[in-house]
Scaffold this motif. Sequence first.
Motif, PDB file in Angstrom:
ATOM      1  N   LYS A  11       0.853  -1.188   0.000  1.00 51.23           N
ATOM      2  CA  LYS A  11       0.000   0.000   0.000  1.00 51.23           C
ATOM      3  C   LYS A  11       0.888   1.236   0.000  1.00 51.23           C
ATOM      4  O   LYS A  11       1.688   1.443   0.914  1.00 51.23           O
ATOM      5  N   ALA A  12       0.723   2.028  -1.054  1.00 47.60           N
ATOM      6  CA  ALA A  12       1.528   3.229  -1.241  1.00 47.60           C
ATOM      7  C   ALA A  12       0.875   4.429  -0.567  1.00 47.60           C
ATOM      8  O   ALA A  12      -0.345   4.471  -0.388  1.00 47.60           O
ATOM      9  N   LYS A  13       1.692   5.400  -0.205  1.00 46.46           N
ATOM     10  CA  LYS A  13       1.143   6.686   0.233  1.00 46.46           C
ATOM     11  C   LYS A  13       0.377   7.283  -0.941  1.00 46.46           C
ATOM     12  O   LYS A  13       0.754   7.089  -2.106  1.00 46.46           O
ATOM     13  N   ALA A  14      -0.689   8.012  -0.639  1.00 38.74           N
ATOM     14  CA  ALA A  14      -1.576   8.549  -1.679  1.00 38.74           C
ATOM     15  C   ALA A  14      -0.830   9.382  -2.715  1.00 38.74           C
ATOM     16  O   ALA A  14      -1.141   9.334  -3.905  1.00 38.74           O
ATOM     17  N   ASP A  15       0.182  10.111  -2.280  1.00 42.62           N
ATOM     18  CA  ASP A  15       0.934  10.969  -3.213  1.00 42.62           C
ATOM     19  C   ASP A  15       2.123  10.255  -3.848  1.00 42.62           C
ATOM     20  O   ASP A  15       2.897  10.871  -4.580  1.00 42.62           O
TER      21      ASP A  15
END
Length: 96
Positions: A11-15
């Motif tokens: 899961k990546a950071k949104a940015d």
Amino acid sequence: MSKLTIVANIKAKADKVDLVKAELLKLIEVTRAETGCISYDLHQDNANPAHFMFYENWQSRELWQIHMNNQHLADYVAATEGAVVEFTLNEMTIID
């Protein structure tokens, strides 16, 4: 030796979705060429584009361990440092 299935959730950071996706894509071709790799498929969640999942099948845990110690994975970790908020990995065995 029994076949090993890996389910890896990233899961990546949104940015940082584009960065993480680009780095994950770099892993596919080189990993599929590794000894013992049966399949190595990257998925992206339709509802949450920050959630990626690799579904992998390996001939054995030993060959998967070699993959986990390869330079291209170390390069991925370095390139995505601070961009991933969650990583889970499950080692699984198929039930025939």
